[in-house]
Design a protein around this motif. Structure first.
Motif, PDB file in Angstrom:
ATOM      1  N   THR A 189      36.263  49.722  51.933  1.00 46.28           N
ATOM      2  CA  THR A 189      36.532  49.906  50.313  1.00 46.28           C
ATOM      3  C   THR A 189      35.572  50.794  50.115  1.00 46.28           C
ATOM      4  O   THR A 189      34.611  51.038  50.178  1.00 46.28           O
ATOM      5  CB  THR A 189      35.501  48.280  51.341  1.00 46.28           C
ATOM      6  N   ILE A 190      36.239  51.349  48.858  1.00 43.17           N
ATOM      7  CA  ILE A 190      35.944  52.032  48.423  1.00 43.17           C
ATOM      8  C   ILE A 190      35.857  51.690  46.774  1.00 43.17           C
ATOM      9  O   ILE A 190      36.030  51.016  46.292  1.00 43.17           O
ATOM     10  CB  ILE A 190      36.344  53.278  47.858  1.00 43.17           C
ATOM     11  N   THR A 191      34.318  52.402  46.825  1.00 44.12           N
ATOM     12  CA  THR A 191      33.509  50.901  45.544  1.00 44.12           C
ATOM     13  C   THR A 191      34.074  51.343  44.106  1.00 44.12           C
ATOM     14  O   THR A 191      34.087  50.191  43.262  1.00 44.12           O
ATOM     15  CB  THR A 191      31.957  51.241  44.952  1.00 44.12           C
ATOM     16  N   ASP A 192      34.631  52.659  43.902  1.00 42.90           N
ATOM     17  CA  ASP A 192      35.485  52.947  42.436  1.00 42.90           C
ATOM     18  C   ASP A 192      36.517  52.675  43.038  1.00 42.90           C
ATOM     19  O   ASP A 192      37.366  53.561  42.171  1.00 42.90           O
ATOM     20  CB  ASP A 192      34.537  54.184  42.060  1.00 42.90           C
ATOM     21  N   LEU A 216      30.379  60.987  61.843  1.00 42.13           N
ATOM     22  CA  LEU A 216      31.740  60.352  62.109  1.00 42.13           C
ATOM     23  C   LEU A 216      31.558  59.512  63.741  1.00 42.13           C
ATOM     24  O   LEU A 216      32.099  60.220  64.141  1.00 42.13           O
ATOM     25  CB  LEU A 216      32.935  60.701  61.158  1.00 42.13           C
ATOM     26  N   ALA A 217      31.017  58.684  63.858  1.00 46.04           N
ATOM     27  CA  ALA A 217      30.396  58.171  65.169  1.00 46.04           C
ATOM     28  C   ALA A 217      30.415  57.206  65.471  1.00 46.04           C
ATOM     29  O   ALA A 217      30.269  56.152  65.361  1.00 46.04           O
ATOM     30  CB  ALA A 217      29.443  59.151  65.701  1.00 46.04           C
ATOM     31  N   GLY A 218      31.706  56.746  66.902  1.00 47.82           N
ATOM     32  CA  GLY A 218      31.125  55.449  67.343  1.00 47.82           C
ATOM     33  C   GLY A 218      33.041  54.662  67.784  1.00 47.82           C
ATOM     34  O   GLY A 218      33.931  55.391  67.665  1.00 47.82           O
ATOM     35  N   THR A 219      33.347  54.305  66.384  1.00 48.69           N
ATOM     36  CA  THR A 219      34.346  53.296  66.837  1.00 48.69           C
ATOM     37  C   THR A 219      35.358  53.801  64.710  1.00 48.69           C
ATOM     38  O   THR A 219      34.604  54.488  64.051  1.00 48.69           O
ATOM     39  CB  THR A 219      34.183  51.911  66.199  1.00 48.69           C
ATOM     40  N   PRO A 220      36.265  53.393  65.020  1.00 45.32           N
ATOM     41  CA  PRO A 220      37.082  53.763  63.906  1.00 45.32           C
ATOM     42  C   PRO A 220      36.419  52.843  62.632  1.00 45.32           C
ATOM     43  O   PRO A 220      36.246  53.850  61.291  1.00 45.32           O
ATOM     44  CB  PRO A 220      38.939  53.378  64.458  1.00 45.32           C
ATOM     45  N   ASP A 221      35.898  51.959  62.796  1.00 49.74           N
ATOM     46  CA  ASP A 221      34.571  50.832  61.904  1.00 49.74           C
ATOM     47  C   ASP A 221      33.944  51.646  61.345  1.00 49.74           C
ATOM     48  O   ASP A 221      33.773  51.734  59.947  1.00 49.74           O
ATOM     49  CB  ASP A 221      35.061  49.556  62.233  1.00 49.74           C
ATOM     50  N   ALA A 227      33.614  55.067  61.360  1.00 48.11           N
ATOM     51  CA  ALA A 227      33.716  56.749  60.407  1.00 48.11           C
ATOM     52  C   ALA A 227      34.759  55.924  59.150  1.00 48.11           C
ATOM     53  O   ALA A 227      33.799  56.322  58.284  1.00 48.11           O
ATOM     54  CB  ALA A 227      35.437  57.079  61.503  1.00 48.11           C
ATOM     55  N   LEU A 228      35.080  54.721  58.860  1.00 42.94           N
ATOM     56  CA  LEU A 228      35.391  54.186  57.600  1.00 42.94           C
ATOM     57  C   LEU A 228      34.003  53.736  56.466  1.00 42.94           C
ATOM     58  O   LEU A 228      34.310  54.182  55.685  1.00 42.94           O
ATOM     59  CB  LEU A 228      36.443  52.922  57.949  1.00 42.94           C
ATOM     60  N   ALA A 229      32.883  53.173  57.989  1.00 40.94           N
ATOM     61  CA  ALA A 229      31.446  52.870  57.196  1.00 40.94           C
ATOM     62  C   ALA A 229      31.100  54.097  56.358  1.00 40.94           C
ATOM     63  O   ALA A 229      30.669  54.239  55.316  1.00 40.94           O
ATOM     64  CB  ALA A 229      30.916  51.456  57.860  1.00 40.94           C
ATOM     65  N   ALA A 230      31.132  55.074  56.854  1.00 42.82           N
ATOM     66  CA  ALA A 230      30.381  56.622  56.504  1.00 42.82           C
ATOM     67  C   ALA A 230      31.128  56.644  55.841  1.00 42.82           C
ATOM     68  O   ALA A 230      30.493  57.371  55.004  1.00 42.82           O
ATOM     69  CB  ALA A 230      29.944  57.507  57.919  1.00 42.82           C
ATOM     70  N   ILE A 231      32.686  56.559  55.231  1.00 43.55           N
ATOM     71  CA  ILE A 231      33.377  58.000  55.036  1.00 43.55           C
ATOM     72  C   ILE A 231      32.991  57.085  52.767  1.00 43.55           C
ATOM     73  O   ILE A 231      33.170  57.268  52.222  1.00 43.55           O
ATOM     74  CB  ILE A 231      34.867  57.374  55.556  1.00 43.55           C
ATOM     75  N   ALA A 232      33.223  55.890  53.765  1.00 43.30           N
ATOM     76  CA  ALA A 232      32.637  54.701  52.289  1.00 43.30           C
ATOM     77  C   ALA A 232      31.472  54.969  51.648  1.00 43.30           C
ATOM     78  O   ALA A 232      31.167  55.309  50.159  1.00 43.30           O
ATOM     79  CB  ALA A 232      32.653  52.906  52.455  1.00 43.30           C
ATOM     80  N   GLY A 233      30.553  55.074  52.127  1.00 42.72           N
ATOM     81  CA  GLY A 233      29.433  55.754  52.162  1.00 42.72           C
ATOM     82  C   GLY A 233      28.944  57.234  51.198  1.00 42.72           C
ATOM     83  O   GLY A 233      28.464  56.614  49.995  1.00 42.72           O
ATOM     84  N   TYR A 284      39.928  64.613  66.748  1.00 40.34           N
ATOM     85  CA  TYR A 284      40.855  64.513  65.725  1.00 40.34           C
ATOM     86  C   TYR A 284      42.059  64.060  65.970  1.00 40.34           C
ATOM     87  O   TYR A 284      42.278  62.911  64.780  1.00 40.34           O
ATOM     88  CB  TYR A 284      40.668  65.902  65.413  1.00 40.34           C
ATOM     89  N   ARG A 285      42.152  64.347  67.215  1.00 41.87           N
ATOM     90  CA  ARG A 285      43.773  63.266  66.957  1.00 41.87           C
ATOM     91  C   ARG A 285      43.723  62.011  66.856  1.00 41.87           C
ATOM     92  O   ARG A 285      44.009  61.098  65.738  1.00 41.87           O
ATOM     93  CB  ARG A 285      44.786  63.454  68.195  1.00 41.87           C
ATOM     94  N   ARG A 286      42.118  60.887  67.074  1.00 41.70           N
ATOM     95  CA  ARG A 286      41.694  59.743  67.543  1.00 41.70           C
ATOM     96  C   ARG A 286      41.778  59.282  66.125  1.00 41.70           C
ATOM     97  O   ARG A 286      42.114  58.370  65.648  1.00 41.70           O
ATOM     98  CB  ARG A 286      40.804  59.289  68.218  1.00 41.70           C
ATOM     99  N   PHE A 287      41.033  60.469  65.116  1.00 40.72           N
ATOM    100  CA  PHE A 287      40.855  60.685  63.532  1.00 40.72           C
ATOM    101  C   PHE A 287      42.029  59.981  62.993  1.00 40.72           C
ATOM    102  O   PHE A 287      42.474  59.075  62.007  1.00 40.72           O
ATOM    103  CB  PHE A 287      39.515  60.977  63.340  1.00 40.72           C
ATOM    104  N   ALA A 288      42.681  61.390  62.876  1.00 40.96           N
ATOM    105  CA  ALA A 288      43.989  61.199  62.501  1.00 40.96           C
ATOM    106  C   ALA A 288      45.083  59.959  63.004  1.00 40.96           C
ATOM    107  O   ALA A 288      45.914  59.739  62.289  1.00 40.96           O
ATOM    108  CB  ALA A 288      44.864  62.278  62.952  1.00 40.96           C
ATOM    109  N   GLU A 289      45.062  59.037  64.430  1.00 40.11           N
ATOM    110  CA  GLU A 289      46.028  58.153  64.264  1.00 40.11           C
ATOM    111  C   GLU A 289      44.994  56.734  64.212  1.00 40.11           C
ATOM    112  O   GLU A 289      45.586  55.656  63.451  1.00 40.11           O
ATOM    113  CB  GLU A 289      45.888  58.155  65.560  1.00 40.11           C
ATOM    114  N   ASP A 290      43.234  56.810  63.929  1.00 42.00           N
ATOM    115  CA  ASP A 290      42.814  55.578  63.683  1.00 42.00           C
ATOM    116  C   ASP A 290      42.577  55.301  62.425  1.00 42.00           C
ATOM    117  O   ASP A 290      42.134  53.956  62.593  1.00 42.00           O
ATOM    118  CB  ASP A 290      42.315  54.798  65.246  1.00 42.00           C
TER     119      ASP A 290
END
Length: 316
Positions: free
Chosen positions: A2-5, A268-273, A275-281, A303-309
C-alpha cells in the motif's frame, strides 16, 4: 503493498565498495534482469574508482540507471570531473545520477585532501559542477574552486541530477540551496526523511530523497534481523550519523536500545512483508528511491530473496 499516493518508489541495489570490480559487469546485468531500477556504488578509500565503475555498469546494461556516489568533492578538479560525467551522460543519456560528499575526514587526511572548510568546498564544487554540466561558462573565485571562463566542449543534453550525501542541518541547508536532493545513509527512518526534506525546503527546495537501506531477508526472520542489528550497531558507534540515530529513537548519543521496531523502521529486515512495510513508510515520507545494501552474512542471497519475493509485489 500500500502506497498512500498511488506511486511506487524506485528500487536500487548497491554493489558493495569492497567487492572486486571485475564482478561489477555481471552483477549489473543480474540487477537489470532481476528488475531493479537503479544500481549504486560508493567511492570509498581504497577501493575502485567511481567514474570507471559507472562507465562499466552503464556499458554492461541497457536500461539500468546508475547512481555514482558518494564522490568526495575534494579529491578531483571539478572541471575534469565534469568532463568525465558529461561524457558518461552523453554516452548513456538519462541513466546517470551523481552524488557528492565531503569525504570521511580520516580518509581525506590520509590522502592529503582534507580541507579546513569542507562544506564550503562541497558547495563550491556542487555549484560549479551543475553549471558546467548545464553548458554554462563558469568563473568562480572561491576558497576551493577557482575557475576563469571555463565551459565544457561537450555538455550533455540531459544533465544528470547532482545530489549530496549529508545528514546534518548545515549539509541539508546547503543541499536545499545548490543540489537536486539528498542521499541518506543506512539509518534513515521515515521521520528522518521528512525532517531532511523540511530542512532542505526551508533553505531552498526539498528535492529528491534517496535512502540506503540495509537488507537482510531469510527463512528465519529473527536471524535476519539480528544480522542487521550487528551491522547497524557499528554504524551508530561510528558517530557520524548522530542526528539520524536520535530521530530513529536511539537517543542523542545513539546509546538507546536498538529494538526490532527501530531496526525495521530503518532497514529491510525480516520477512518480505516487513520489507514491504518499510518501503511503504519511506515512500509516504517522500522518499523517491530505496537502495538495498548489504546487511546480511550472505548479501547476494539476501539480494536474490528481495528480487524474488519483494520486487514483484512492489510492481503489482
Amino acid at each position: 503493498m500500500t502506497i498512500t499516493d498511488g506511486r511506487t518508489p524506485r528500487i536500487g541495489v548497491r554493489f558493495e565498495p569492497d567487492w572486486p570490480p571485475e564482478q561489477l559487469p555481471a552483477f549489473a546485468r543480474w540487477a537489470e534482469d532481476a528488475g531493479f531500477d537503479e544500481l549504486w556504488f560508493s567511492e570509498d578509500l581504497p577501493w575502485a574508482g567511481g567514474v570507471a565503475m559507472a562507465a562499466s555498469a552503464l556499458a554492461a546494461t541497457t536500461r539500468l540507471h546508475v547512481g555514482l556516489g558518494l564522490l568526495p568533492a575534494v579529491t578531483r578538479n571539478v572541471v575534469t570531473a565534469a568532463m568525465e560525467i558529461a561524457a558518461l551522460s552523453r554516452i548513456a543519456p538519462g541513466r546517470l545520477t551523481v552524488a557528492l560528499g565531503h569525504g570521511i575526514p580520516s580518509w581525506m587526511e590520509q590522502i592529503g585532501a582534507r580541507v579546513p572548510r569542507p562544506f564550503a568546498a562541497l558547495g563550491e564544487t556542487t555549484s560549479a559542477l551543475t553549471a558546467l554540466l548545464a553548458g554554462e561558462e563558469v568563473t568562480m573565485s572561491g576558497r576551493h574552486v577557482r575557475l576563469d571562463g571555463v565551459r565544457l566542449g561537450f555538455p550533455p543534453e540531459q544533465p544528470p541530477r547532482v545530489l549530496l550525501g549529508t545528514t546534518g542541518p548545515t549539509g541539508l541547508a546547503l543541499t536545499g540551496r545548490v543540489a537536486d536532493g539528498v542521499v541518506l545513509p543506512e539509518i534513515a527512518s521515515p521521520e528522518a526523511v521528512r525532517w531532511a526534506r523540511r530542512e532542505m525546503e526551508t533553505a531552498g527546495r526539498a528535492g529528491s530523497a534517496v535512502v540506503f537501506a540495509m537488507t537482510s531477508l531469510g527463512d528465519d526472520p529473527g536471524r535476519a534481523i539480528e544480522q542487521v542489528r550487528q551491522r547497524m550497531q557499528r554504524i551508530v558507534e561510528f558517530r557520524v550519523f548522530d542526528r539520524l540515530a536520535e530521530i530513529a529513537g536511539l537517543g542523542s548519543d545513539g546509546s538507546g536500545e536498538m529494538t526490532d521496531a527501530i531496526l525495521q523502521s530503518v532497514a529491510l529486515a525480516g520477512t518480505p512483508d516487513d520489507a514491504l512495510a518499510a518501503i511503504a513508510g519511506w515512500r509516504a515520507a517522500g522518499c523517491e528511491t530505496v537502495v538495498v545494501v548489504a546487511g546480511a552474512d550472505d548479501p547476494l542471497a539476501s539480494y536474490r530473496r528481495f528480487a524474488e519475493d519483494v520486487l514483484p509485489r512492489i510492481r503489482s
